[in-house]
Write a protein that holds these residues in place. Structure first.
Motif, PDB file in Angstrom:
ATOM      1  N   VAL A   1       7.538 -15.146  11.007  1.00 21.93           N
ATOM      2  CA  VAL A   1       7.873 -16.463  11.557  1.00 21.93           C
ATOM      3  C   VAL A   1       8.863 -17.137  10.608  1.00 21.93           C
ATOM      4  CG1 VAL A   1       5.619 -16.738  12.701  1.00 21.93           C
ATOM      5  CG2 VAL A   1       5.918 -17.594  10.364  1.00 21.93           C
TER       6      VAL A   1
ATOM      7  N   GLY B   1       8.359  -9.682  15.530  1.00 14.66           N
ATOM      8  CA  GLY B   1       8.972 -11.003  15.478  1.00 14.66           C
ATOM      9  C   GLY B   1       9.902 -11.218  14.311  1.00 14.66           C
TER      10      GLY B   1
ATOM     11  N   SER C   1       1.939 -19.427  19.597  1.00 15.97           N
ATOM     12  CA  SER C   1       2.280 -18.536  20.707  1.00 15.97           C
ATOM     13  C   SER C   1       1.743 -17.126  20.461  1.00 15.97           C
ATOM     14  CB  SER C   1       3.801 -18.501  20.868  1.00 15.97           C
ATOM     15  OG  SER C   1       4.169 -17.445  21.719  1.00 15.97           O
TER      16      SER C   1
ATOM     17  N   SER D   1      13.064 -12.026  12.319  1.00 15.25           N
ATOM     18  CA  SER D   1      14.086 -12.957  12.828  1.00 15.25           C
ATOM     19  C   SER D   1      15.316 -12.232  13.352  1.00 15.25           C
ATOM     20  CB  SER D   1      14.479 -13.959  11.749  1.00 15.25           C
ATOM     21  OG  SER D   1      15.182 -13.298  10.729  1.00 15.25           O
TER      22      SER D   1
ATOM     23  N   THR E   1      11.763 -13.143  22.429  1.00 18.50           N
ATOM     24  CA  THR E   1      11.260 -14.504  22.614  1.00 18.50           C
ATOM     25  C   THR E   1       9.845 -14.613  22.055  1.00 18.50           C
ATOM     26  OG1 THR E   1      10.298 -13.888  24.715  1.00 18.50           O
ATOM     27  CG2 THR E   1      12.567 -14.746  24.768  1.00 18.50           C
ATOM     28  N   ASP E   2       9.335 -15.827  21.965  1.00 19.50           N
ATOM     29  CA  ASP E   2       7.940 -16.016  21.536  1.00 19.50           C
ATOM     30  C   ASP E   2       6.989 -15.215  22.432  1.00 19.50           C
ATOM     31  OD1 ASP E   2       8.583 -17.716  19.452  1.00 19.50           O
ATOM     32  OD2 ASP E   2       8.112 -19.547  20.546  1.00 19.50           O
TER      33      ASP E   2
ATOM     34  N   GLU F   1      12.002 -20.697  10.430  1.00 20.68           N
ATOM     35  CA  GLU F   1      12.936 -21.584  11.112  1.00 20.68           C
ATOM     36  C   GLU F   1      14.381 -21.273  10.740  1.00 20.68           C
ATOM     37  OE1 GLU F   1      11.365 -22.278   8.385  1.00 20.68           O
ATOM     38  OE2 GLU F   1      12.767 -23.311   7.059  1.00 20.68           O
TER      39      GLU F   1
ATOM     40  N   ARG G   1       4.811 -23.467  16.346  1.00 22.59           N
ATOM     41  CA  ARG G   1       4.996 -22.958  17.716  1.00 22.59           C
ATOM     42  C   ARG G   1       4.951 -21.427  17.738  1.00 22.59           C
ATOM     43  NH1 ARG G   1      10.670 -23.131  18.921  1.00 22.59           N
ATOM     44  NH2 ARG G   1      10.509 -20.902  18.555  1.00 22.59           N
ATOM     45  N   GLN G   2       5.633 -20.811  16.772  1.00 25.97           N
ATOM     46  CA  GLN G   2       5.663 -19.347  16.728  1.00 25.97           C
ATOM     47  C   GLN G   2       4.268 -18.776  16.464  1.00 25.97           C
ATOM     48  OE1 GLN G   2       8.618 -18.923  13.638  1.00 25.97           O
ATOM     49  NE2 GLN G   2      10.316 -18.796  15.097  1.00 25.97           N
TER      50      GLN G   2
ATOM     51  N   ARG H   1      14.535 -11.557  16.809  1.00 27.34           N
ATOM     52  CA  ARG H   1      14.598 -12.794  17.608  1.00 27.34           C
ATOM     53  C   ARG H   1      16.050 -13.222  17.825  1.00 27.34           C
ATOM     54  NH1 ARG H   1       9.295 -15.801  17.325  1.00 27.34           N
ATOM     55  NH2 ARG H   1       8.010 -14.902  15.698  1.00 27.34           N
TER      56      ARG H   1
END
Ligand code: PGA
Length: 259
Positions: free
Chosen positions: A131, A98, A153, A100, A109-110, A133, A149-150, A103
């Motif tokens: 993770v 994950g 999930s 960034s 995706t998650d 933002e 959310r990350q 991503r």
């Protein structure tokens, strides 16, 4: 509970085999020269092509090796991809999932991150879940919600006892020279710890949460002085042995820290 302090280097698509070996020749004596390594876990995530060639030297120097990515399937028609079993064969024990850049640039995706994380655990390796933002999400006041959310999930429903690390890497601080202020990072790390307590209550207190994003020798000590910041995931400044060793030297060693 006392957690280790983790100093992790992510070499991304830099350094080939000769460059990696030259790095270790310079870095390992610097690491050995630290007055107290007892609380430090040092790990490197070099390019996939370096994992097997560097495995013995890293093992001898007590440096853990991580792959930067994996595919969730055991095997199959996935040209250019690498399974967890193939990574394990190289001698690496960990996998970043994950990040960034995966991503942002490669469509992770998650859901795909969740599948990768499970594949890493099922394959007996330890994931480092990244993770964070984007700037737009932070400016919209969504940073905590995005990170929740990350995390949810990827982690919801995991078995009670697993080994993993979390890396909080605000996307706007990666490779930009901008770091989150220690206050902002510290606040997010507390938020992440609370989310871990909700999602994985049995193990939340022992999971290291690293900060990443333009960590350098001159800001590493302040970042790692914060409660709930258990180390750093370093990109650019991990490519030079002197600066990565200086970051390791900035790690808090006092037993009271993060107790
Ligand atoms: P940076 O990268 O230290 O170069 O900002 C951090 C990362 O992407 O892990």
């Amino acid at each position: 509970m006392e957690r280790p302090i983790v100093i992790a280097g992510n070499w991304k698509m830099h350094l080939g085999i000769a460059g990696g070996r030259a790095f270790l020749d310079d870095f390992v004596p610097r690491l050995a020269g630290l007055p107290d390594r007892s609380r430090l876990t040092v790990l490197l995530a070099p390019n996939l092509t370096l994992l097997a060639p560097l495995a013995d030297a890293c093992g001898a120097a007590d440096i853990r090796l991580a792959a930067q990515n994996c595919h969730p399937a055991d095997a199959g028609a996935f040209t250019g991809e690498t399974s967890v079993a193939m990574i394990r064969e190289t001698g690496a024990g960990m996998v970043l999932v994950g990040h960034s850049e995966r991503r942002q640039f490669f469509g992770d995706t998650d859901d795909f991150v969740r599948d990768k994380l499970r594949a890493v655990l099922n394959g007996g390796l330890e994931p480092i879940l990244c993770v964070g933002e984007t700037l737009a999400e932070r400016e919209a006041g969504q940073a905590a919600a995005v990170v929740s959310r990350q995390l949810e999930s990827a982690l919801d429903g995991l078995p009670a006892a697993v080994d993993l690390m979390i890396a909080y890497e605000p996307v706007w601080a990666i490779g930009t020279g901008r770091t989150a202020t220690p206050d902002d990072a510290g606040e997010m790390h507390v938020h992440i710890r609370n989310e871990l307590c909700r999602l994985l209550p049995a193990i939340a207190a022992r999971l290291p949460i690293l900060y990443g994003g333009s960590v350098k020798p001159d800001n590493a000590a302040e970042i790692m002085s914060r409660e709930d910041i258990d180390g750093v995931l370093v990109g650019g400044a991990s490519l030079a042995p002197a600066s990565f060793a200086a970051i390791a030297a900035a790690a808090p060693v006092s037993p009271g820290h993060h107790a």
